[in-house]
Design a protein around this motif. Sequence first.
Motif, PDB file in Angstrom:
ATOM      1  N   UNK A 134       0.828  -1.206   0.000  1.00 41.78           N
ATOM      2  CA  UNK A 134       0.000   0.000   0.000  1.00 41.78           C
ATOM      3  C   UNK A 134       0.861   1.255   0.000  1.00 41.78           C
ATOM      4  N   UNK A 135       1.935   1.250   0.779  1.00 44.72           N
ATOM      5  CA  UNK A 135       2.774   2.442   0.883  1.00 44.72           C
ATOM      6  C   UNK A 135       3.541   2.716  -0.409  1.00 44.72           C
ATOM      7  N   UNK A 136       3.983   1.645  -1.088  1.00 44.70           N
ATOM      8  CA  UNK A 136       4.800   1.811  -2.292  1.00 44.70           C
ATOM      9  C   UNK A 136       4.010   1.623  -3.585  1.00 44.70           C
ATOM     10  N   UNK A 137       2.710   1.358  -3.434  1.00 45.40           N
ATOM     11  CA  UNK A 137       1.840   1.180  -4.599  1.00 45.40           C
ATOM     12  C   UNK A 137       2.380   0.101  -5.533  1.00 45.40           C
ATOM     13  N   UNK A 138       2.746  -1.041  -4.946  1.00 44.08           N
ATOM     14  CA  UNK A 138       3.238  -2.180  -5.724  1.00 44.08           C
ATOM     15  C   UNK A 138       2.225  -3.317  -5.622  1.00 44.08           C
ATOM     16  N   UNK A 139       2.030  -4.086  -6.717  1.00 44.09           N
ATOM     17  CA  UNK A 139       1.010  -5.144  -6.716  1.00 44.09           C
ATOM     18  C   UNK A 139       1.489  -6.448  -6.090  1.00 44.09           C
ATOM     19  N   UNK A 140       2.268  -6.365  -5.004  1.00 38.27           N
ATOM     20  CA  UNK A 140       2.780  -7.571  -4.349  1.00 38.27           C
ATOM     21  C   UNK A 140       1.705  -8.108  -3.412  1.00 38.27           C
ATOM     22  N   UNK A 141       1.399  -9.389  -3.564  1.00 41.91           N
ATOM     23  CA  UNK A 141       0.306  -9.968  -2.770  1.00 41.91           C
ATOM     24  C   UNK A 141       0.732 -11.125  -1.879  1.00 41.91           C
ATOM     25  N   UNK A 142       1.938 -11.667  -2.083  1.00 47.59           N
ATOM     26  CA  UNK A 142       2.313 -12.826  -1.279  1.00 47.59           C
ATOM     27  C   UNK A 142       3.774 -13.169  -1.436  1.00 47.59           C
ATOM     28  N   UNK A 143       4.122 -14.359  -0.929  1.00 46.78           N
ATOM     29  CA  UNK A 143       5.507 -14.815  -0.920  1.00 46.78           C
ATOM     30  C   UNK A 143       5.538 -16.275  -1.337  1.00 46.78           C
ATOM     31  N   UNK A 144       6.559 -16.638  -2.092  1.00 45.07           N
ATOM     32  CA  UNK A 144       6.681 -18.021  -2.573  1.00 45.07           C
ATOM     33  C   UNK A 144       6.899 -18.980  -1.409  1.00 45.07           C
ATOM     34  N   UNK A 145       6.536 -20.231  -1.656  1.00 43.97           N
ATOM     35  CA  UNK A 145       6.591 -21.218  -0.583  1.00 43.97           C
ATOM     36  C   UNK A 145       8.011 -21.441  -0.070  1.00 43.97           C
ATOM     37  N   UNK A 146       8.997 -21.534  -0.981  1.00 44.74           N
ATOM     38  CA  UNK A 146      10.365 -21.769  -0.521  1.00 44.74           C
ATOM     39  C   UNK A 146      10.910 -20.560   0.242  1.00 44.74           C
ATOM     40  N   UNK A 147      10.498 -19.359  -0.167  1.00 43.28           N
ATOM     41  CA  UNK A 147      10.925 -18.165   0.553  1.00 43.28           C
ATOM     42  C   UNK A 147      10.314 -18.135   1.949  1.00 43.28           C
ATOM     43  N   UNK A 148       9.056 -18.494   2.052  1.00 45.49           N
ATOM     44  CA  UNK A 148       8.408 -18.530   3.364  1.00 45.49           C
ATOM     45  C   UNK A 148       9.044 -19.594   4.255  1.00 45.49           C
ATOM     46  N   UNK A 149       9.405 -20.738   3.646  1.00 43.17           N
ATOM     47  CA  UNK A 149      10.047 -21.778   4.437  1.00 43.17           C
ATOM     48  C   UNK A 149      11.377 -21.296   4.999  1.00 43.17           C
ATOM     49  N   UNK A 150      12.134 -20.531   4.184  1.00 38.06           N
ATOM     50  CA  UNK A 150      13.400 -20.006   4.672  1.00 38.06           C
ATOM     51  C   UNK A 150      13.158 -18.981   5.786  1.00 38.06           C
TER      52      UNK A 150
END
Length: 464
Positions: A341-357
């Motif tokens: 919201x602050x940077x007005x970027x369409x990022x909605x989530x994180x990949x599974x391997x990134x979350x696992x790390x």
Amino acid sequence: MELDFRKDPTILSTVVDTMADGVFTVDAQGRFVAWSAGAERITGYAAADVIGKPCELLEGPNCKGFGKLAEMLAAPSPPAQGICNQECKLAARDGRELYILGNVRVLTEKDGRIAGAVGTFTDLTSFILANQKIAILEEQARSRFAFEQLVGKSEAMKQVFHRIRLAADSDVTVFVSGESGTGKELAARAIHAQSPRRDEPFIAVNCSAIPETLLESELFGHVKGAFTGAVRDKIGMFQAADKGTLFLDEIGDVSPMIQLKMLRVIQEREIRRVGDDRPLPVDVRLITATNRNLKKLVQSGEFREDFYYRIHVFEIPLPPLRERRDDIPLLVDHFIREMAAAQNKPVTGIARDAMQRMMDHDWPGNVRELRNAIEHAFVTVAGEMISLLDLPPEVRTAQSPHTGRQAAAAPPEPRPLTPQQEQERQRIIEALAETGGNRTEAARLLQTSRVTLWKKIRKYAIEG
């Protein structure tokens, strides 16, 4: 046609049935004699359902509105004015509790005997429930403001929230302990925002960031000419926080001389500005914090014992992030939404391997380090999902002791899914296919949260 109902009472039934309010009459025994169309609309009971029945028919476990009417008629001398503007509850035919505003007038025979009563009632249910909802939303808004950055649902954080509420209900001096980056200032702000002082100032001071030579003037203020450069009077942080809350972070770095001056403020509730002999009264709620072990500092003589006991009245220990790993997905989701919201970027989530790390990392910098990791990822992310390569190198490549312990053990054999779990897995796969892999939209279709969906994708080993 005569339209004056006082001259032609025959049109009164039409008038009564046109009213939005309910109108009824009862006999001297409290049995319904008449029941208007408005009463039918409000309660769901048709006239045939109630006429001849006792008025207690509309009572429920928590709805005693019509019981008062029966009691009034049975009284030796019922009030002549009846019941005026009485708020009560009655039970609708479908079991709902209805909030009504009722008016009843007793009817008497010519000889003074009670003939019965006539009454009207207005349905207040929508207004009452709307007001209750507003009150709940206002309370939630206050809580959301107070706890908006203290994200967590783990047992450790539930204890923190509980102690914050206890502290907020009192004016006791609070000591917040915890490692660097655990959110000590956020906890202090939460206490202030929940307390009766919420509308007064909240002043935060990092004692270690101010040189010792300036700290006394910053805290207590000074008068003109008190020292070289003091060209005018200046109020200190204690005065600035008057009637509100003063949060002193890194209290363990304060010299014994400043500790003694603050001890006098706590005891006498007054300050003396640098260069001024006159005491000034202050009304301040004090919250202190440090990541140092104050007991050891007391033992070594670096921290005054009397001051320690003055500030260590009610402690709120904040757990390190490695001890509440279940909160990591919540924190990641919170920071992604905040930064998107602050940077007005369409990022909605994180990949599974990134979350696992992220789950495996030990986070020595705690929540602050995690937030910085997401902020780093927002610099390099392309598209809607943060990938493993977007994380900082120390998070992406480091092998934490936590990870090492997990790697030492053989992975357990997966249990077969139950039929219900197979159905749930298939619904998730279909939702992901329908939304082109967009987990936010898939969660909306499945009427669940993104964090819950992410956990189930991981649990069921769903790719994509």
